[in-house]
Motif scaffolding. Structure first.
Motif, PDB file in Angstrom:
ATOM      1  N   SER A   1      24.312  53.299  44.541  1.00 24.21           N
ATOM      2  CA  SER A   1      23.968  52.583  43.307  1.00 24.21           C
ATOM      3  C   SER A   1      22.586  51.952  43.422  1.00 24.21           C
ATOM      4  O   SER A   1      22.403  50.960  44.133  1.00 24.21           O
ATOM      5  N   ASP A   2      21.640  52.516  42.713  1.00 21.12           N
ATOM      6  CA  ASP A   2      20.317  51.890  42.637  1.00 21.12           C
ATOM      7  C   ASP A   2      20.384  50.607  41.805  1.00 21.12           C
ATOM      8  O   ASP A   2      19.602  49.683  42.017  1.00 21.12           O
ATOM      9  N   ILE A   3      21.289  50.590  40.844  1.00 14.34           N
ATOM     10  CA  ILE A   3      21.586  49.393  40.056  1.00 14.34           C
ATOM     11  C   ILE A   3      23.104  49.257  40.021  1.00 14.34           C
ATOM     12  O   ILE A   3      23.800  50.206  39.629  1.00 14.34           O
ATOM     13  N   LEU A   4      23.610  48.117  40.413  1.00 13.67           N
ATOM     14  CA  LEU A   4      25.055  47.881  40.458  1.00 13.67           C
ATOM     15  C   LEU A   4      25.423  46.873  39.374  1.00 13.67           C
ATOM     16  O   LEU A   4      24.849  45.782  39.306  1.00 13.67           O
ATOM     17  N   VAL A   5      26.378  47.253  38.527  1.00 11.01           N
ATOM     18  CA  VAL A   5      26.836  46.403  37.431  1.00 11.01           C
ATOM     19  C   VAL A   5      28.270  45.978  37.723  1.00 11.01           C
ATOM     20  O   VAL A   5      29.147  46.832  37.899  1.00 11.01           O
ATOM     21  N   ASN A   6      28.520  44.680  37.768  1.00 15.47           N
ATOM     22  CA  ASN A   6      29.868  44.187  38.037  1.00 15.47           C
ATOM     23  C   ASN A   6      30.572  43.783  36.750  1.00 15.47           C
ATOM     24  O   ASN A   6      30.128  42.876  36.037  1.00 15.47           O
ATOM     25  N   LEU A   7      31.699  44.453  36.475  1.00 14.63           N
ATOM     26  CA  LEU A   7      32.562  44.115  35.347  1.00 14.63           C
ATOM     27  C   LEU A   7      34.025  44.087  35.782  1.00 14.63           C
ATOM     28  O   LEU A   7      34.933  44.383  35.001  1.00 14.63           O
ATOM     29  N   LEU A   8      34.252  43.712  37.025  1.00 19.67           N
ATOM     30  CA  LEU A   8      35.611  43.613  37.551  1.00 19.67           C
ATOM     31  C   LEU A   8      36.328  42.390  36.990  1.00 19.67           C
ATOM     32  O   LEU A   8      35.703  41.367  36.709  1.00 19.67           O
ATOM     33  N   PRO A   9      37.648  42.456  36.868  1.00 23.20           N
ATOM     34  CA  PRO A   9      38.398  41.223  36.607  1.00 23.20           C
ATOM     35  C   PRO A   9      38.373  40.349  37.852  1.00 23.20           C
ATOM     36  O   PRO A   9      38.225  40.856  38.981  1.00 23.20           O
ATOM     37  N   LEU A  10      38.491  39.042  37.674  1.00 24.57           N
ATOM     38  CA  LEU A  10      38.523  38.139  38.819  1.00 24.57           C
ATOM     39  C   LEU A  10      39.961  37.992  39.297  1.00 24.57           C
ATOM     40  O   LEU A  10      40.833  37.514  38.563  1.00 24.57           O
ATOM     41  N   THR A  11      40.209  38.425  40.507  1.00 19.35           N
ATOM     42  CA  THR A  11      41.521  38.321  41.147  1.00 19.35           C
ATOM     43  C   THR A  11      41.299  37.830  42.570  1.00 19.35           C
ATOM     44  O   THR A  11      40.160  37.779  43.054  1.00 19.35           O
ATOM     45  N   PRO A  12      42.371  37.478  43.287  1.00 15.69           N
ATOM     46  CA  PRO A  12      42.181  37.097  44.701  1.00 15.69           C
ATOM     47  C   PRO A  12      41.488  38.189  45.515  1.00 15.69           C
ATOM     48  O   PRO A  12      40.758  37.888  46.462  1.00 15.69           O
TER      49      PRO A  12
ATOM     50  N   ASP B   1      49.427  41.698  33.568  1.00 12.26           N
ATOM     51  CA  ASP B   1      50.294  41.748  34.746  1.00 12.26           C
ATOM     52  C   ASP B   1      49.867  40.625  35.678  1.00 12.26           C
ATOM     53  O   ASP B   1      48.855  40.754  36.373  1.00 12.26           O
ATOM     54  N   PRO B   2      50.608  39.503  35.705  1.00 15.45           N
ATOM     55  CA  PRO B   2      50.176  38.372  36.550  1.00 15.45           C
ATOM     56  C   PRO B   2      50.025  38.749  38.019  1.00 15.45           C
ATOM     57  O   PRO B   2      49.197  38.171  38.728  1.00 15.45           O
ATOM     58  N   ALA B   3      50.804  39.730  38.491  1.00 16.08           N
ATOM     59  CA  ALA B   3      50.695  40.127  39.888  1.00 16.08           C
ATOM     60  C   ALA B   3      49.339  40.745  40.192  1.00 16.08           C
ATOM     61  O   ALA B   3      48.814  40.620  41.304  1.00 16.08           O
ATOM     62  N   ARG B   4      48.760  41.456  39.219  1.00 20.51           N
ATOM     63  CA  ARG B   4      47.430  42.050  39.398  1.00 20.51           C
ATOM     64  C   ARG B   4      46.322  41.073  39.059  1.00 20.51           C
ATOM     65  O   ARG B   4      45.187  41.239  39.502  1.00 20.51           O
ATOM     66  N   GLY B   5      46.633  40.094  38.203  1.00 23.13           N
ATOM     67  CA  GLY B   5      45.635  39.113  37.817  1.00 23.13           C
ATOM     68  C   GLY B   5      44.877  39.467  36.566  1.00 23.13           C
ATOM     69  O   GLY B   5      43.898  38.809  36.215  1.00 23.13           O
ATOM     70  N   TYR B   6      45.322  40.478  35.821  1.00 24.69           N
ATOM     71  CA  TYR B   6      44.667  40.865  34.567  1.00 24.69           C
ATOM     72  C   TYR B   6      45.588  41.762  33.763  1.00 24.69           C
ATOM     73  O   TYR B   6      46.596  42.243  34.257  1.00 24.69           O
TER      74      TYR B   6
ATOM     75  N   THR C   1      39.159  40.318  44.384  1.00 23.59           N
ATOM     76  CA  THR C   1      37.755  40.543  43.993  1.00 23.59           C
ATOM     77  C   THR C   1      36.894  39.286  44.110  1.00 23.59           C
ATOM     78  O   THR C   1      35.678  39.374  43.973  1.00 23.59           O
ATOM     79  N   MET C   2      37.504  38.142  44.351  1.00 18.84           N
ATOM     80  CA  MET C   2      36.709  36.920  44.485  1.00 18.84           C
ATOM     81  C   MET C   2      35.764  37.048  45.684  1.00 18.84           C
ATOM     82  O   MET C   2      36.173  37.407  46.787  1.00 18.84           O
ATOM     83  N   GLY C   3      34.482  36.792  45.448  1.00 25.02           N
ATOM     84  CA  GLY C   3      33.499  36.884  46.520  1.00 25.02           C
ATOM     85  C   GLY C   3      33.153  38.299  46.929  1.00 25.02           C
ATOM     86  O   GLY C   3      32.566  38.511  47.996  1.00 25.02           O
ATOM     87  N   ILE C   4      33.446  39.273  46.070  1.00 23.49           N
ATOM     88  CA  ILE C   4      33.198  40.677  46.446  1.00 23.49           C
ATOM     89  C   ILE C   4      31.706  40.982  46.522  1.00 23.49           C
ATOM     90  O   ILE C   4      31.278  41.858  47.280  1.00 23.49           O
ATOM     91  N   LEU C   5      30.892  40.270  45.750  1.00 25.78           N
ATOM     92  CA  LEU C   5      29.440  40.464  45.810  1.00 25.78           C
ATOM     93  C   LEU C   5      28.889  39.584  46.922  1.00 25.78           C
ATOM     94  O   LEU C   5      28.403  38.479  46.709  1.00 25.78           O
TER      95      LEU C   5
ATOM     96  N   HIS D   1      32.769  35.960  41.521  1.00 25.96           N
ATOM     97  CA  HIS D   1      32.629  37.235  42.220  1.00 25.96           C
ATOM     98  C   HIS D   1      31.472  37.184  43.218  1.00 25.96           C
ATOM     99  O   HIS D   1      31.450  37.952  44.179  1.00 25.96           O
ATOM    100  N   LEU D   2      30.519  36.309  42.979  1.00 29.83           N
ATOM    101  CA  LEU D   2      29.263  36.298  43.733  1.00 29.83           C
ATOM    102  C   LEU D   2      29.244  35.202  44.787  1.00 29.83           C
ATOM    103  O   LEU D   2      29.545  34.045  44.501  1.00 29.83           O
TER     104      LEU D   2
END
Length: 312
Positions: A191-202, A307-312, A204-208, A230-231
């Motif tokens: 990825s020369d350019i990375l776009v983050n549009l993930l849901p925030l879940t346990p 789905d509360p188990a998935r967080g989104y 994905t928190m701090g994934i960047l 996420h960041l």
């Protein structure tokens, strides 16, 4: 029984939402506002906009929750949230269109090297930079839900070489869809350019973070339109200092509004947006939310169930 409007809203927001909700309120329904006196026992349905923690637990007869926002992570983090009540997210074409526009603008800003030209202008420097075409620029989209999928499709539509990652396998025309751990590694590395549009879940928190930045191509650009948490902010600053990341467009932050003394404001490698990529417009969201309420009342399947188990 009544429908409750409740959220982290000021009086003007409540009044605006009330106007648009009343315009679409099904016959026989009663709308009540959390900032006005009302009977908590009469509330069966809640229309919510990031309600303060603890508030939904006060309604003993609550049967259905319809979010007026696309994201539900703040609501799901409420430890008092009743666990057996079905929750729906808002999927609004107007909100999706706004997010697509911001993603396109952000990626094009980086692709066309506008931050570099802004810096040159400050020095009165006339220098033409080598400019690849969109097809020579690899864009990765983290998250291929309603918003991420639409953004990936739009980016591919103007010629970018687009890859996308999602938790489960997906297929989107014109987009190389990846999933799983190996898919994440491949997407980040290309990825020369990375776009983050993930849901925030346990997960994905701090994934960047530093590890992810270190796997990007040297000098990659970053666009975060999802959630501030996420960041890892210190890791981004380090990646910008080393040149591993060339520039970041950030619309969301761990603390909002972003404090005036925050280093992001003055950093030449960061474009700060005040959480404006996309927001729920009462003009369109009120109708969509109440259509889902009508489905619930009729015993029909409701859309965009959480789905509360998935967080989104």
């Amino acid at each position: 029984m009544s429908i409750l409007l409740i959220g982290s809203l000021d009086d003007d927001d409540y009044a605006d939402w009330k106007t648009h909700l009343l315009a679409h309120l099904p016959a026989g329904e009663t709308l009540v506002l959390a900032n006005e006196p009302h009977d908590v026992d009469a509330v069966e349905i809640a229309l919510v906009a990031n309600p303060p923690h603890g508030t939904l637990a006060r309604y003993p007869n609550l049967r259905f929750v319809q979010s007026l926002w696309a994201g539900v992570d703040r609501m799901l983090s409420d430890p008092t949230l009743p666990t057996a009540i079905p929750i729906s997210r808002l999927v609004d074409p107007a909100l999706t269109q706004a997010m697509v526009e911001c993603a396109l603008a952000s990626v094009l800003l980086l692709h066309r090297q506008l931050p570099a030209y802004v810096r040159q202008q400050a020095r009165a420097e006339w220098k033409q930079l080598a400019q690849p075409l969109a097809g020579q620029r690899r864009v990765g989209v983290l998250g291929l839900g309603a918003l991420g999928g639409a953004c990936a499709t739009a980016l591919a539509g103007i010629g970018f070489a687009v890859s996308g990652w999602s938790r489960a396998p997906k297929a989107i025309d014109g987009v190389a869809c990846l999933s799983g751990g190996a898919g994440m590694e491949q997407l980040v590395a290309t990825s020369d350019i990375l776009v983050n549009l993930l849901p925030l879940t346990p997960d994905t928190m701090g994934i960047l973070d530093a590890r992810l930045f270190g796997r990007l191509p040297q000098g990659a650009g970053l666009v975060n339109l999802a959630r501030g948490r996420h960041l890892v902010e210190a890791d981004l600053l380090a990646a910008l200092s080393s040149g591993q990341v060339s520039h970041a467009v950030l619309d969301v932050f761990a603390q909002e509004p972003l404090p005036g003394e925050h280093p992001f404001w003055a950093h030449p490698g960061i474009t700060v947006l005040p959480h404006v990529a996309a927001y729920s417009a009462p003009e369109s969201a009120a109708r969509i939310a109440l259509e889902n309420v009508a489905r619930h009342r009729a015993g029909q399947p409701t859309t965009a169930m959480v789905d509360p188990a998935r967080g989104y």
